[in-house]
Design a protein around this motif. Structure first.
Motif, PDB file in Angstrom:
ATOM      1  N   ASN A  44       1.890  -2.022   6.542  1.00 46.09           N
ATOM      2  CA  ASN A  44       2.996  -2.962   6.700  1.00 46.09           C
ATOM      3  C   ASN A  44       4.051  -2.504   5.707  1.00 46.09           C
ATOM      4  O   ASN A  44       3.951  -2.774   4.520  1.00 46.09           O
ATOM      5  CB  ASN A  44       2.536  -4.397   6.398  1.00 46.09           C
ATOM      6  N   PHE A  47       6.476  -3.295   1.398  1.00 44.61           N
ATOM      7  CA  PHE A  47       5.726  -3.553   0.172  1.00 44.61           C
ATOM      8  C   PHE A  47       5.906  -2.363  -0.786  1.00 44.61           C
ATOM      9  O   PHE A  47       4.945  -1.705  -1.155  1.00 44.61           O
ATOM     10  CB  PHE A  47       4.251  -3.734   0.565  1.00 44.61           C
ATOM     11  N   GLU A  51       4.401   0.844   0.283  1.00 48.53           N
ATOM     12  CA  GLU A  51       4.938   1.277   1.568  1.00 48.53           C
ATOM     13  C   GLU A  51       6.273   0.604   1.821  1.00 48.53           C
ATOM     14  O   GLU A  51       6.440  -0.565   1.534  1.00 48.53           O
ATOM     15  CB  GLU A  51       3.985   1.009   2.750  1.00 48.53           C
ATOM     16  N   PHE A  84       1.235  -7.512   8.295  1.00 48.92           N
ATOM     17  CA  PHE A  84       0.119  -7.369   7.353  1.00 48.92           C
ATOM     18  C   PHE A  84      -1.122  -8.127   7.807  1.00 48.92           C
ATOM     19  O   PHE A  84      -2.244  -7.601   7.729  1.00 48.92           O
ATOM     20  CB  PHE A  84       0.534  -7.822   5.945  1.00 48.92           C
ATOM     21  N   THR A 104      -5.884  -5.755  -1.187  1.00 43.97           N
ATOM     22  CA  THR A 104      -6.778  -6.187  -2.259  1.00 43.97           C
ATOM     23  C   THR A 104      -8.186  -6.373  -1.705  1.00 43.97           C
ATOM     24  O   THR A 104      -8.365  -6.961  -0.643  1.00 43.97           O
ATOM     25  CB  THR A 104      -6.294  -7.534  -2.833  1.00 43.97           C
ATOM     26  N   ARG A 109     -12.829 -10.454   2.908  1.00 45.55           N
ATOM     27  CA  ARG A 109     -12.464  -9.283   3.714  1.00 45.55           C
ATOM     28  C   ARG A 109     -13.652  -8.335   3.858  1.00 45.55           C
ATOM     29  O   ARG A 109     -13.783  -7.659   4.870  1.00 45.55           O
ATOM     30  CB  ARG A 109     -11.267  -8.571   3.081  1.00 45.55           C
ATOM     31  N   GLN A 148       3.797 -14.007   1.358  1.00 47.04           N
ATOM     32  CA  GLN A 148       3.655 -13.219   2.585  1.00 47.04           C
ATOM     33  C   GLN A 148       2.369 -13.654   3.276  1.00 47.04           C
ATOM     34  O   GLN A 148       1.292 -13.667   2.673  1.00 47.04           O
ATOM     35  CB  GLN A 148       3.616 -11.715   2.294  1.00 47.04           C
ATOM     36  N   GLY A 150      -1.000 -14.248   4.951  1.00 44.84           N
ATOM     37  CA  GLY A 150      -2.277 -13.530   4.978  1.00 44.84           C
ATOM     38  C   GLY A 150      -2.546 -12.652   3.772  1.00 44.84           C
ATOM     39  O   GLY A 150      -3.499 -11.880   3.775  1.00 44.84           O
ATOM     40  N   THR A 151      -1.716 -12.775   2.729  1.00 45.32           N
ATOM     41  CA  THR A 151      -1.941 -11.974   1.518  1.00 45.32           C
ATOM     42  C   THR A 151      -2.711 -12.798   0.488  1.00 45.32           C
ATOM     43  O   THR A 151      -2.833 -14.021   0.610  1.00 45.32           O
ATOM     44  CB  THR A 151      -0.607 -11.530   0.880  1.00 45.32           C
ATOM     45  N   THR A 152      -3.168 -12.131  -0.560  1.00 45.81           N
ATOM     46  CA  THR A 152      -3.881 -12.838  -1.619  1.00 45.81           C
ATOM     47  C   THR A 152      -2.955 -13.858  -2.290  1.00 45.81           C
ATOM     48  O   THR A 152      -3.404 -14.929  -2.699  1.00 45.81           O
ATOM     49  CB  THR A 152      -4.449 -11.850  -2.648  1.00 45.81           C
ATOM     50  N   ASP A 207       2.514  -9.449  -5.207  1.00 43.72           N
ATOM     51  CA  ASP A 207       1.928  -8.500  -6.152  1.00 43.72           C
ATOM     52  C   ASP A 207       2.969  -7.917  -7.126  1.00 43.72           C
ATOM     53  O   ASP A 207       4.148  -7.802  -6.791  1.00 43.72           O
ATOM     54  CB  ASP A 207       1.264  -7.343  -5.394  1.00 43.72           C
ATOM     55  N   GLU A 237      -6.707  -7.930  -9.445  1.00 42.25           N
ATOM     56  CA  GLU A 237      -7.006  -7.463  -8.082  1.00 42.25           C
ATOM     57  C   GLU A 237      -7.123  -5.941  -8.066  1.00 42.25           C
ATOM     58  O   GLU A 237      -6.511  -5.268  -8.887  1.00 42.25           O
ATOM     59  CB  GLU A 237      -5.874  -7.894  -7.120  1.00 42.25           C
TER      60      GLU A 237
END
Ligand code: ARG
Length: 280
Positions: A44, A47, A51, A84, A104, A109, A148, A150-152, A207, A237
């Motif tokens: 994704n 970030f 990326e 993501f 992470t 997961r 964001q 679905g992120t930690t 992050d 993390e």
């Protein structure tokens, strides 16, 4: 008779489940990848420095690592830029050979995918308007907080805003619960930062390195600070690449490449280069 039928059904079901597990790993096994001549990686690209888009193409630390893995296998790298929160399931189903997206490692997961050795660590950061005071997570009381999806960062803040259950299943009240605080999810942190600038939300949690880049690129309007709890601890993390459960042949190559890149100091180099490239 009924018992026998039940037993047979169980056997059939279990075989089906096992077959579907092994098929994702088989579809993306080292053999299969070599045959196809292509390593498909999902990311994704929102970030940085891990990326981001450079001339419309995904670039960044994870893309450099993915390229090194494709080179080691001797195949082309194919990068798909997706949302993501779809990466893990696409890896789980075998659509992608691997997910490389600053992911992470979490216990949840791990139930869906297997992870490589870690290539770097991070913690969550809070982005705020430059003049807003921040001591610890309780400073976010009453705020609308962007994350964001679905992120930690999403999981951590949603738990504190809505409450959660501990390991024994007991309900725990979140430190932001009943304070007027709320969570708004975005498809990437840049969209959240835009909402912060325009005053729709009061904080963004993401992050460390992406947070620092957003602040650095904000012409002094925003600042990024580590998210700490009341006891001063942070959200330690580790990032890793994920593959389908049981895809050991591919995972072995990935681990070897990451280990070499860590030993030679290349990962640190990638981080420095891409942080510089992602500065506005
Ligand atoms: N490390 C965080 C997580 O795994 C955020 C990753 C977001 N990555 C991205 N490419 N957008 O949930």
């Amino acid at each position: 008779m009924k018992k026998i039928i039940a037993l047979l059904l169980t056997v059939v079901l279990c075989t089906a489940v096992l077959a579907s597990c092994s098929s994702a790993a088989e579809k993306q096994s080292l053999e299969a990848i070599k045959e196809k001549g292509e390593l498909v990686v999902y990311t994704n690209a929102e970030f940085p420095p891990f990326e981001y888009l450079a001339n419309g193409e995904p670039a960044g630390v994870d893309m450099d690592i993915a390229k090194a893995i494709a080179d080691e296998i001797g195949v082309e790298l194919k990068v798909e830029n997706v949302k993501f929160d779809t990466i893990i399931s696409s890896v789980q189903s075998g659509k992608a050979a691997m997910g490389a997206a600053g992911i992470t490692v979490t216990e949840e997961r791990k139930e869906s995918v297997d992870f490589s050795i870690s290539y770097t660590t991070s913690t969550q950061y809070v982005i705020l308007h430059a003049d807003v005071e921040f001591a610890n997570i309780t400073s976010l009381k009453g705020m609308n907080i962007g994350v964001q999806l679905g992120t930690t960062g999403d999981f951590i803040i949603s738990d504190e805003v809505n409450g959660y259950s501990d390991d024994d299943g007991n309900a725990v009240k979140g430190v932001l619960q009943d304070t007027g605080a709320s969570v708004t999810t975005y498809n990437n942190a840049n969209l959240a930062a835009e909402a912060l600038k325009s005053g729709k939300i009061q904080a963004v949690v993401v992050d460390k390195l992406p947070a620092e880049l957003i602040a650095k690129n904000s012409e002094g309007k925003l600042k990024a600070i580590e998210l700490v709890y009341e006891d001063g601890s942070n959200t330690a993390e580790s990032y890793a690449i994920c593959v389908a459960k049981g895809n050991t042949t591919l995972l072995e190559v990935i681990d070897k490449v990451i280990k070499d890149l860590l030993d030679s100091g290349k990962i640190d180099e990638y981080i420095v280069t891409h942080t510089t490239n992602a500065l506005a």
